[in-house]
Design a protein around this motif. Structure first.
Motif, PDB file in Angstrom:
ATOM      1  N   LEU A 164      31.411  14.745  43.708  1.00 45.34           N
ATOM      2  CA  LEU A 164      32.689  15.336  43.308  1.00 45.34           C
ATOM      3  C   LEU A 164      33.776  15.117  44.363  1.00 45.34           C
ATOM      4  O   LEU A 164      34.929  14.856  44.023  1.00 45.34           O
ATOM      5  N   ILE A 165      33.403  15.235  45.635  1.00 46.62           N
ATOM      6  CA  ILE A 165      34.372  15.046  46.704  1.00 46.62           C
ATOM      7  C   ILE A 165      34.810  13.590  46.754  1.00 46.62           C
ATOM      8  O   ILE A 165      35.990  13.282  46.886  1.00 46.62           O
ATOM      9  N   GLY A 166      33.846  12.709  46.637  1.00 48.11           N
ATOM     10  CA  GLY A 166      34.146  11.281  46.670  1.00 48.11           C
ATOM     11  C   GLY A 166      34.570  10.811  48.042  1.00 48.11           C
ATOM     12  O   GLY A 166      34.518  11.541  49.034  1.00 48.11           O
ATOM     13  N   SER A 167      34.969   9.553  48.120  1.00 44.91           N
ATOM     14  CA  SER A 167      35.414   8.995  49.390  1.00 44.91           C
ATOM     15  C   SER A 167      36.799   8.399  49.210  1.00 44.91           C
ATOM     16  O   SER A 167      37.192   8.033  48.102  1.00 44.91           O
ATOM     17  N   LEU A 174      37.822   5.318  56.656  1.00 44.12           N
ATOM     18  CA  LEU A 174      37.071   5.764  55.485  1.00 44.12           C
ATOM     19  C   LEU A 174      36.628   7.206  55.695  1.00 44.12           C
ATOM     20  O   LEU A 174      35.989   7.546  56.697  1.00 44.12           O
ATOM     21  N   ARG A 175      36.944   8.061  54.756  1.00 40.46           N
ATOM     22  CA  ARG A 175      36.518   9.468  54.780  1.00 40.46           C
ATOM     23  C   ARG A 175      35.503   9.673  53.655  1.00 40.46           C
ATOM     24  O   ARG A 175      35.826   9.544  52.479  1.00 40.46           O
ATOM     25  N   GLU A 176      34.280   9.953  54.055  1.00 38.15           N
ATOM     26  CA  GLU A 176      33.204  10.117  53.086  1.00 38.15           C
ATOM     27  C   GLU A 176      32.297  11.253  53.550  1.00 38.15           C
ATOM     28  O   GLU A 176      32.051  11.405  54.741  1.00 38.15           O
ATOM     29  N   PRO A 177      31.788  12.060  52.617  1.00 37.04           N
ATOM     30  CA  PRO A 177      30.921  13.192  52.989  1.00 37.04           C
ATOM     31  C   PRO A 177      29.489  12.747  53.290  1.00 37.04           C
ATOM     32  O   PRO A 177      28.551  13.046  52.548  1.00 37.04           O
TER      33      PRO A 177
END
Length: 81
Positions: free
Chosen positions: A28-31, A39-42
């Motif tokens: 759901l958060i995605g990148s 790059l912002r990724e959980p």
């Protein structure tokens, strides 16, 4: 309720549910790539969810193995005892 079913419901089910929740939240958060090109990724949610899913699979396998061994020993005991 049998002891192995209690173990399954108390330990394995919450682990699997938490793992699925982490992986779902990561989806759901995605990148995205921010303005600086980073790059912002959980990653923590992905790794944590995967670890929880593996832990639940190992606990379920251990539970089934223990139940199988207990049944095998009970059969041997009734046959020879």
């Amino acid at each position: 309720m049998s002891r192995s079913l209690k173990f399954f419901l108390i330990v394995v089910s919450p682990l699997a549910a938490a793992g699925l929740a982490c992986l779902g939240a990561a989806g759901l958060i995605g990148s995205h790539v921010d303005a600086n090109g980073v790059l912002r990724e959980p990653f923590a949610l992905i790794a944590g969810g995967s670890l929880l899913m593996v832990a639940s699979a190992v606990a379920a396998a251990a539970c089934l193995l223990w139940k199988g061994l207990a049944a095998c020993c009970a059969r041997k005991r009734s046959r020879y005892g």
